[in-house]
Design a protein around this motif. Sequence first.
Motif, short mmCIF file in Angstrom:
data_model
loop_
_atom_site.label_atom_id
_atom_site.label_comp_id
_atom_site.label_asym_id
_atom_site.label_seq_id
_atom_site.Cartn_x
_atom_site.Cartn_y
_atom_site.Cartn_z
N LEU A 9 0.84 -1.18 0.00
CA LEU A 9 0.00 0.00 0.00
C LEU A 9 0.88 1.24 0.00
N VAL A 10 0.57 2.19 -0.88
CA VAL A 10 1.28 3.46 -0.94
C VAL A 10 0.26 4.58 -0.81
N ILE A 11 0.47 5.43 0.18
CA ILE A 11 -0.46 6.53 0.46
C ILE A 11 0.28 7.84 0.26
N LYS A 12 -0.32 8.74 -0.53
CA LYS A 12 0.30 10.03 -0.80
C LYS A 12 -0.69 11.16 -0.51
N ASP A 13 -0.30 12.04 0.39
CA ASP A 13 -1.06 13.27 0.68
C ASP A 13 -2.53 13.01 0.99
N LEU A 14 -2.82 11.97 1.74
CA LEU A 14 -4.20 11.63 2.08
C LEU A 14 -4.79 12.72 2.97
N THR A 15 -5.95 13.24 2.58
CA THR A 15 -6.54 14.39 3.26
C THR A 15 -8.05 14.20 3.42
N LYS A 16 -8.54 14.57 4.61
CA LYS A 16 -9.98 14.57 4.87
C LYS A 16 -10.32 15.86 5.60
N ILE A 17 -11.19 16.69 4.98
CA ILE A 17 -11.62 17.96 5.57
C ILE A 17 -13.13 17.94 5.69
N TYR A 18 -13.61 18.21 6.89
CA TYR A 18 -15.05 18.31 7.13
C TYR A 18 -15.47 19.77 7.07
N GLY A 19 -16.69 20.00 6.57
CA GLY A 19 -17.23 21.36 6.57
C GLY A 19 -16.94 22.15 5.32
N GLY A 20 -16.72 21.47 4.23
CA GLY A 20 -16.51 22.16 2.95
C GLY A 20 -15.06 22.40 2.64
N GLY A 21 -14.38 23.18 3.48
CA GLY A 21 -12.96 23.46 3.26
C GLY A 21 -12.74 24.60 2.29
N CYS A 22 -11.50 25.08 2.28
CA CYS A 22 -11.11 26.16 1.38
C CYS A 22 -9.64 25.96 1.01
N PRO A 23 -9.12 26.71 0.04
CA PRO A 23 -7.72 26.52 -0.40
C PRO A 23 -6.69 26.74 0.70
N ARG A 24 -7.05 27.40 1.79
CA ARG A 24 -6.07 27.72 2.83
C ARG A 24 -6.14 26.79 4.04
N CYS A 25 -7.04 25.82 4.01
CA CYS A 25 -7.21 24.93 5.17
C CYS A 25 -5.90 24.29 5.62
N LEU A 26 -5.15 23.75 4.67
CA LEU A 26 -3.92 23.05 5.03
C LEU A 26 -2.79 24.01 5.41
N GLU A 27 -2.91 25.27 4.98
CA GLU A 27 -1.87 26.25 5.27
C GLU A 27 -1.95 26.78 6.70
#
Length: 291
Positions: A9-27
Amino acid sequence: MTPSWEPVLVIKDLTKIYGGGCPRCLEVTGPEFETNICGYCGGVVACGGVSFELYPGEVLGIVGESGSGKSTVVRLLNFDYEATGGEIYFHNGHAAHNQSFELPQAEENLLTLNSFQKRQLRHACLGMVYQNPHLGLRMAVSSGGNIAERLIMAGCRHISGMRDRSAQLLGKTEIPLQRLDEPPRNFSGGMRQRVQIAKALSNNPVILFLDEVTTGLDLSVQARVLDLIRNLQSEFHPAVIVVSHDLGVIRLLTSRTMVMRYGRVVESGLTDQILEDPQHPYTQLLVSSQL
């Protein structure tokens, strides 16, 4: 020691955001901000940019406090939740014995599969043991029926064979065979977990997920469940991901560990190194708090 051959198994940049999210969430979230809630849109980053590899037969631990994102990662890998972004690759050469349908190619991102294909892959190649047995078992159905249901989903159609397989697995998980036709609602918490383990192993999974499987159990029952897991992993050889907040469980079961906080991996390495010489301040705090 981490195996050196091709990962299952290879996992890359797996992300889960609740509530819609926006471009700055991860920043604007993560350990450096001490929050996983985006100050711009209010989205909750359950996990963000998680990347790792899992090798055949390896037991990988994911540890962290409540809300760190560790359970979200395995629920995403088991397709219980829809990921917001990232890539998951399954090297299907390790699943030849489960090939009852056309497995995805090694270069195919599993997150692009449709719901039916994800269910097929889960039934054929994955196993999951939840912290809450009500999520993994049908409490009004017999223990043998729970296992048979899983076998049917994996493609088995031989009734007597399913009953024999159910009895075999319940025996291996120390459930008295005379309780084969008894529903899990009549069982203790430890017995329910052992039925879950039997069910999860019924399809000979390539990958087994264990999500806080000893939480809420008495210490003596925890010890029996952990010993059972070690013995079954040695016998069946699935790759395993163990999620726990308990460093004792991580030390006992795993060879490699990732530490998560606020949805991010803050440290990873061999379990002995992580626990004996933690480098990240949060890992140091986690280890010292459980001494």
